[in-house]
Motif scaffolding. Structure first.
Motif, PDB file in Angstrom:
ATOM      1  N   TRP A  67      -3.912 -16.219   1.896  1.00 51.01           N
ATOM      2  CA  TRP A  67      -3.783 -16.669   3.038  1.00 51.01           C
ATOM      3  C   TRP A  67      -1.974 -16.705   3.445  1.00 51.01           C
ATOM      4  N   ASP A  68      -1.126 -16.506   2.450  1.00 50.47           N
ATOM      5  CA  ASP A  68       0.176 -16.585   2.609  1.00 50.47           C
ATOM      6  C   ASP A  68       0.658 -15.047   2.326  1.00 50.47           C
ATOM      7  N   ASP A  69       0.017 -14.027   2.494  1.00 48.90           N
ATOM      8  CA  ASP A  69       0.306 -12.671   2.188  1.00 48.90           C
ATOM      9  C   ASP A  69       1.358 -12.461   3.257  1.00 48.90           C
ATOM     10  N   PRO A  70       2.685 -11.963   2.935  1.00 52.53           N
ATOM     11  CA  PRO A  70       3.763 -11.886   3.778  1.00 52.53           C
ATOM     12  C   PRO A  70       3.452 -10.588   4.767  1.00 52.53           C
TER      13      PRO A  70
ATOM     14  N   LEU B 149      -6.490 -15.231  -4.554  1.00 56.96           N
ATOM     15  CA  LEU B 149      -6.853 -14.012  -4.011  1.00 56.96           C
ATOM     16  C   LEU B 149      -5.624 -12.830  -4.105  1.00 56.96           C
ATOM     17  N   PRO B 150      -5.933 -11.714  -3.853  1.00 57.17           N
ATOM     18  CA  PRO B 150      -4.936 -10.502  -3.994  1.00 57.17           C
ATOM     19  C   PRO B 150      -4.172 -10.457  -2.709  1.00 57.17           C
ATOM     20  N   PHE B 151      -3.213  -9.807  -2.553  1.00 56.48           N
ATOM     21  CA  PHE B 151      -2.518  -9.530  -1.442  1.00 56.48           C
ATOM     22  C   PHE B 151      -3.288  -8.286  -0.713  1.00 56.48           C
ATOM     23  N   LEU B 152      -3.032  -7.975   0.491  1.00 58.13           N
ATOM     24  CA  LEU B 152      -3.766  -6.902   1.366  1.00 58.13           C
ATOM     25  C   LEU B 152      -3.590  -5.636   0.446  1.00 58.13           C
ATOM     26  N   LYS B 153      -2.193  -5.281   0.203  1.00 57.94           N
ATOM     27  CA  LYS B 153      -1.844  -4.025  -0.124  1.00 57.94           C
ATOM     28  C   LYS B 153      -2.516  -3.988  -1.522  1.00 57.94           C
ATOM     29  N   ASP B 154      -2.982  -4.906  -2.186  1.00 59.95           N
ATOM     30  CA  ASP B 154      -3.659  -4.731  -3.363  1.00 59.95           C
ATOM     31  C   ASP B 154      -5.101  -4.634  -3.563  1.00 59.95           C
ATOM     32  N   ILE B 155      -5.750  -4.568  -2.380  1.00 54.84           N
ATOM     33  CA  ILE B 155      -7.146  -4.378  -2.212  1.00 54.84           C
ATOM     34  C   ILE B 155      -7.397  -2.885  -1.503  1.00 54.84           C
TER      35      ILE B 155
END
Length: 182
Positions: free
Chosen positions: A147-150, A172-178
């Motif tokens: 939720w706090d992915d910059p 949960l992972p960051f968007l760049k990690d999925i």
């Protein structure tokens, strides 16, 4: 009913007609013909309801695979800031978010097609949030992003220390990690 486009293609805000009188009010929340004439031809297979106290943040989630979910969401009681993030790989708006305040008084809803992360934060105690979904729950298809992915640039309406976030969502992972399946 008005179907209002957002800056992200296929993400639609639905503004109902409210009829008020001395007994209260009446609204039509879903009409298959109206939805289809506005490009929403999804078949809904499951309804979900959550109750949250002020500060509860649920998200950012999606369901992919055979039971990928589109969601028609609305607030039955209370108020939320609702967020959708485009994770469709071929989309020009990949990674972009859209937010809207949904509440019981205006009774707006939002159509979130498959290919979007979704989450919200409750702004009032005892907020009832309804989800009408196009896919049955399937744990194997669950995906999520912090939720706090910059990189998402989400402006949550509360300070992080006020938020109540599940341990599962904190991990949960960051968007760049999925690798988006959409």
């Amino acid at each position: 009913m008005k179907f209002l486009p957002t800056p992200i293609p296929d993400l639609i805000v639905i503004e109902p007609q409210l009829w008020h009188d001395d007994r209260g009010f009446f609204i039509e929340t879903y009409n298959q013909k109206l939805f289809a004439s506005n490009g929403i031809t999804a078949t809904f297979v499951q309804d979900n309801l959550s109750c949250s106290r002020r500060g509860v943040l649920r998200g950012m989630h999606a369901q992919a695979g055979e039971n990928a979910q589109g969601k028609l969401v609305r607030v039955l009681r209370g108020r939320v800031v609702d967020i959708a993030v485009d994770i469709r790989k071929a989309s020009k708006t990949y990674g972009q978010s859209f937010s809207i305040t949904l509440d019981e008084h205006e009774a707006k809803s939002m159509w979130i097609p498959p290919g979007f992360l979704h989450g919200f934060v409750a702004l009032e105690d005892d907020t009832l949030f309804a989800y009408k979904v196009t896919g049955f729950y399937d744990k194997s298809g669950e995906i999520g992003v912090r939720w706090d992915d910059p990189d998402l640039h989400i402006d949550w309406p509360m300070n992080p220390e006020e938020l109540i976030v599940s341990e599962k969502d904190r991990q949960l992972p960051f968007l760049k990690d999925i690798s988006s399946p959409f």
